[in-house]
Design a protein around this motif. Structure first.
Motif, PDB file in Angstrom:
ATOM      1  N   LYS A 180     -41.059 110.440 -44.276  1.00 17.00           N
ATOM      2  CA  LYS A 180     -41.082 111.798 -44.835  1.00 17.00           C
ATOM      3  C   LYS A 180     -41.534 111.750 -46.295  1.00 17.00           C
ATOM      4  O   LYS A 180     -42.363 112.562 -46.726  1.00 17.00           O
ATOM      5  CB  LYS A 180     -39.691 112.420 -44.722  1.00 17.00           C
ATOM      6  CG  LYS A 180     -39.611 113.842 -45.200  1.00 17.00           C
ATOM      7  CD  LYS A 180     -38.205 114.399 -45.030  1.00 17.00           C
ATOM      8  CE  LYS A 180     -38.126 115.805 -45.587  1.00 17.00           C
ATOM      9  NZ  LYS A 180     -36.744 116.331 -45.512  1.00 17.00           N
ATOM     10  N   HIS A 181     -41.005 110.789 -47.036  1.00 19.25           N
ATOM     11  CA  HIS A 181     -41.388 110.653 -48.442  1.00 19.25           C
ATOM     12  C   HIS A 181     -42.876 110.317 -48.571  1.00 19.25           C
ATOM     13  O   HIS A 181     -43.576 110.880 -49.428  1.00 19.25           O
ATOM     14  CB  HIS A 181     -40.531 109.567 -49.104  1.00 19.25           C
ATOM     15  CG  HIS A 181     -40.809 109.371 -50.550  1.00 19.25           C
ATOM     16  ND1 HIS A 181     -40.540 110.322 -51.492  1.00 19.25           N
ATOM     17  CD2 HIS A 181     -41.347 108.315 -51.227  1.00 19.25           C
ATOM     18  CE1 HIS A 181     -40.898 109.874 -52.691  1.00 19.25           C
ATOM     19  NE2 HIS A 181     -41.390 108.654 -52.551  1.00 19.25           N
TER      20      HIS A 181
ATOM     21  N   LYS B 163     -49.407 114.506 -49.198  1.00 14.24           N
ATOM     22  CA  LYS B 163     -49.674 115.924 -49.401  1.00 14.24           C
ATOM     23  C   LYS B 163     -49.939 116.211 -50.885  1.00 14.24           C
ATOM     24  O   LYS B 163     -50.862 116.940 -51.238  1.00 14.24           O
ATOM     25  CB  LYS B 163     -48.487 116.749 -48.902  1.00 14.24           C
ATOM     26  CG  LYS B 163     -48.696 118.229 -48.992  1.00 14.24           C
ATOM     27  CD  LYS B 163     -47.488 118.971 -48.439  1.00 14.24           C
ATOM     28  CE  LYS B 163     -47.656 120.468 -48.604  1.00 14.24           C
ATOM     29  NZ  LYS B 163     -46.471 121.213 -48.148  1.00 14.24           N
ATOM     30  N   HIS B 164     -49.132 115.594 -51.734  1.00 14.82           N
ATOM     31  CA  HIS B 164     -49.302 115.784 -53.173  1.00 14.82           C
ATOM     32  C   HIS B 164     -50.649 115.228 -53.634  1.00 14.82           C
ATOM     33  O   HIS B 164     -51.356 115.860 -54.443  1.00 14.82           O
ATOM     34  CB  HIS B 164     -48.161 115.085 -53.914  1.00 14.82           C
ATOM     35  CG  HIS B 164     -48.190 115.267 -55.396  1.00 14.82           C
ATOM     36  ND1 HIS B 164     -47.991 116.489 -55.996  1.00 14.82           N
ATOM     37  CD2 HIS B 164     -48.407 114.388 -56.395  1.00 14.82           C
ATOM     38  CE1 HIS B 164     -48.083 116.344 -57.306  1.00 14.82           C
ATOM     39  NE2 HIS B 164     -48.339 115.068 -57.580  1.00 14.82           N
ATOM     40  N   ILE B 165     -51.042 114.075 -53.103  1.00 14.97           N
ATOM     41  CA  ILE B 165     -52.337 113.483 -53.456  1.00 14.97           C
ATOM     42  C   ILE B 165     -53.474 114.400 -53.008  1.00 14.97           C
ATOM     43  O   ILE B 165     -54.438 114.628 -53.756  1.00 14.97           O
ATOM     44  CB  ILE B 165     -52.484 112.077 -52.848  1.00 14.97           C
ATOM     45  CG1 ILE B 165     -51.552 111.100 -53.579  1.00 14.97           C
ATOM     46  CG2 ILE B 165     -53.922 111.583 -52.908  1.00 14.97           C
ATOM     47  CD1 ILE B 165     -51.481 109.737 -52.943  1.00 14.97           C
TER      48      ILE B 165
ATOM     49  N   ARG C 224     -33.403 103.187 -38.424  1.00 16.55           N
ATOM     50  CA  ARG C 224     -34.313 104.243 -37.980  1.00 16.55           C
ATOM     51  C   ARG C 224     -34.243 105.460 -38.897  1.00 16.55           C
ATOM     52  O   ARG C 224     -35.267 106.068 -39.221  1.00 16.55           O
ATOM     53  CB  ARG C 224     -33.985 104.643 -36.546  1.00 16.55           C
ATOM     54  CG  ARG C 224     -34.478 103.646 -35.535  1.00 16.55           C
ATOM     55  CD  ARG C 224     -34.303 104.154 -34.118  1.00 16.55           C
ATOM     56  NE  ARG C 224     -34.732 103.145 -33.173  1.00 16.55           N
ATOM     57  CZ  ARG C 224     -33.966 102.621 -32.222  1.00 16.55           C
ATOM     58  NH1 ARG C 224     -32.728 103.041 -32.073  1.00 16.55           N
ATOM     59  NH2 ARG C 224     -34.438 101.697 -31.418  1.00 16.55           N
ATOM     60  N   GLU C 225     -33.013 105.834 -39.311  1.00 22.44           N
ATOM     61  CA  GLU C 225     -32.855 106.965 -40.225  1.00 22.44           C
ATOM     62  C   GLU C 225     -33.541 106.680 -41.563  1.00 22.44           C
ATOM     63  O   GLU C 225     -34.213 107.541 -42.133  1.00 22.44           O
ATOM     64  CB  GLU C 225     -31.375 107.267 -40.436  1.00 22.44           C
ATOM     65  CG  GLU C 225     -30.699 107.859 -39.225  1.00 22.44           C
ATOM     66  CD  GLU C 225     -29.189 107.965 -39.387  1.00 22.44           C
ATOM     67  OE1 GLU C 225     -28.652 107.509 -40.424  1.00 22.44           O
ATOM     68  OE2 GLU C 225     -28.547 108.502 -38.471  1.00 22.44           O
ATOM     69  N   LYS C 226     -33.369 105.478 -42.043  1.00 17.95           N
ATOM     70  CA  LYS C 226     -33.996 105.095 -43.314  1.00 17.95           C
ATOM     71  C   LYS C 226     -35.521 105.104 -43.193  1.00 17.95           C
ATOM     72  O   LYS C 226     -36.225 105.568 -44.094  1.00 17.95           O
ATOM     73  CB  LYS C 226     -33.504 103.710 -43.722  1.00 17.95           C
ATOM     74  CG  LYS C 226     -33.761 103.367 -45.152  1.00 17.95           C
ATOM     75  CD  LYS C 226     -33.021 102.101 -45.517  1.00 17.95           C
ATOM     76  CE  LYS C 226     -33.101 101.873 -47.009  1.00 17.95           C
ATOM     77  NZ  LYS C 226     -32.339 100.703 -47.426  1.00 17.95           N
ATOM     78  N   LEU C 227     -36.035 104.615 -42.058  1.00 22.72           N
ATOM     79  CA  LEU C 227     -37.467 104.618 -41.821  1.00 22.72           C
ATOM     80  C   LEU C 227     -38.000 106.048 -41.761  1.00 22.72           C
ATOM     81  O   LEU C 227     -39.068 106.344 -42.307  1.00 22.72           O
ATOM     82  CB  LEU C 227     -37.780 103.880 -40.520  1.00 22.72           C
ATOM     83  CG  LEU C 227     -39.254 103.777 -40.126  1.00 22.72           C
ATOM     84  CD1 LEU C 227     -40.028 102.994 -41.180  1.00 22.72           C
ATOM     85  CD2 LEU C 227     -39.382 103.118 -38.766  1.00 22.72           C
ATOM     86  N   GLN C 228     -37.239 106.937 -41.121  1.00 21.96           N
ATOM     87  CA  GLN C 228     -37.653 108.335 -41.028  1.00 21.96           C
ATOM     88  C   GLN C 228     -37.707 108.972 -42.427  1.00 21.96           C
ATOM     89  O   GLN C 228     -38.644 109.714 -42.748  1.00 21.96           O
ATOM     90  CB  GLN C 228     -36.676 109.105 -40.139  1.00 21.96           C
ATOM     91  CG  GLN C 228     -37.093 110.515 -39.843  1.00 21.96           C
ATOM     92  CD  GLN C 228     -36.101 111.200 -38.899  1.00 21.96           C
ATOM     93  OE1 GLN C 228     -35.018 110.698 -38.642  1.00 21.96           O
ATOM     94  NE2 GLN C 228     -36.496 112.355 -38.403  1.00 21.96           N
ATOM     95  N   GLN C 229     -36.740 108.662 -43.268  1.00 20.24           N
ATOM     96  CA  GLN C 229     -36.743 109.177 -44.639  1.00 20.24           C
ATOM     97  C   GLN C 229     -37.948 108.648 -45.409  1.00 20.24           C
ATOM     98  O   GLN C 229     -38.590 109.391 -46.170  1.00 20.24           O
ATOM     99  CB  GLN C 229     -35.456 108.792 -45.354  1.00 20.24           C
ATOM    100  CG  GLN C 229     -34.232 109.496 -44.835  1.00 20.24           C
ATOM    101  CD  GLN C 229     -32.958 108.949 -45.457  1.00 20.24           C
ATOM    102  OE1 GLN C 229     -32.971 107.971 -46.208  1.00 20.24           O
ATOM    103  NE2 GLN C 229     -31.831 109.572 -45.121  1.00 20.24           N
ATOM    104  N   GLN C 230     -38.256 107.374 -45.230  1.00 19.71           N
ATOM    105  CA  GLN C 230     -39.405 106.791 -45.923  1.00 19.71           C
ATOM    106  C   GLN C 230     -40.714 107.427 -45.460  1.00 19.71           C
ATOM    107  O   GLN C 230     -41.595 107.715 -46.278  1.00 19.71           O
ATOM    108  CB  GLN C 230     -39.453 105.270 -45.686  1.00 19.71           C
ATOM    109  CG  GLN C 230     -38.327 104.500 -46.347  1.00 19.71           C
ATOM    110  CD  GLN C 230     -38.424 104.526 -47.856  1.00 19.71           C
ATOM    111  OE1 GLN C 230     -39.499 104.554 -48.438  1.00 19.71           O
ATOM    112  NE2 GLN C 230     -37.270 104.544 -48.499  1.00 19.71           N
TER     113      GLN C 230
END
Length: 106
Positions: free
Chosen positions: A80-81, A87-89, A72-78
């Motif tokens: 966010k990325h 946002k950058h696009i 779940r933590e890894k999914l949350q980081q992904q």
């Protein structure tokens, strides 16, 4: 004939792998062997067996919960990325959305 017997004996003594070993070793239990089956088979269980099974189930469940928490933590980081990339696009499209060459130059 004597010569062939001598040659055979010499070869046998020179190659120890040819000789047979007549030593007998005791049978030993392998690691993890606990003995014979309990009377009644797996259906028969005493309080120790039940407690042991419950402890194993609890341990396995805790390990699975830890694994799910890490996922779940890894999914949350992904996520966010990915949000940052979106946002950058959007920023790039807002700056020069009419000129696709502007994106290639960066």
């Amino acid at each position: 004939m004597l010569r062939t017997q001598v040659v055979k004996l010499a070869r046998a003594s020179a190659a120890p792998s040819i000789r047979r070993s007549f030593s007998i070793s005791a049978i030993r239990a392998a690691e993890g062997d606990t003995g014979g089956m309990r009377s009644g088979g797996s259906a028969q269980a005493d309080s120790f067996t039940k407690r042991e099974q419950a402890s194993e189930n609890k341990f396995i469940k805790e390990k699975e919960m830890e694994s799910l928490k890490r996922l779940r933590e890894k999914l949350q980081q992904q996520r966010k990325h990915l949000d940052e990339l979106d946002k950058h696009i959007q920023e790039l499209e807002g700056e020069g959305g009419e000129h696709p060459q502007h994106i290639r130059e960066k």
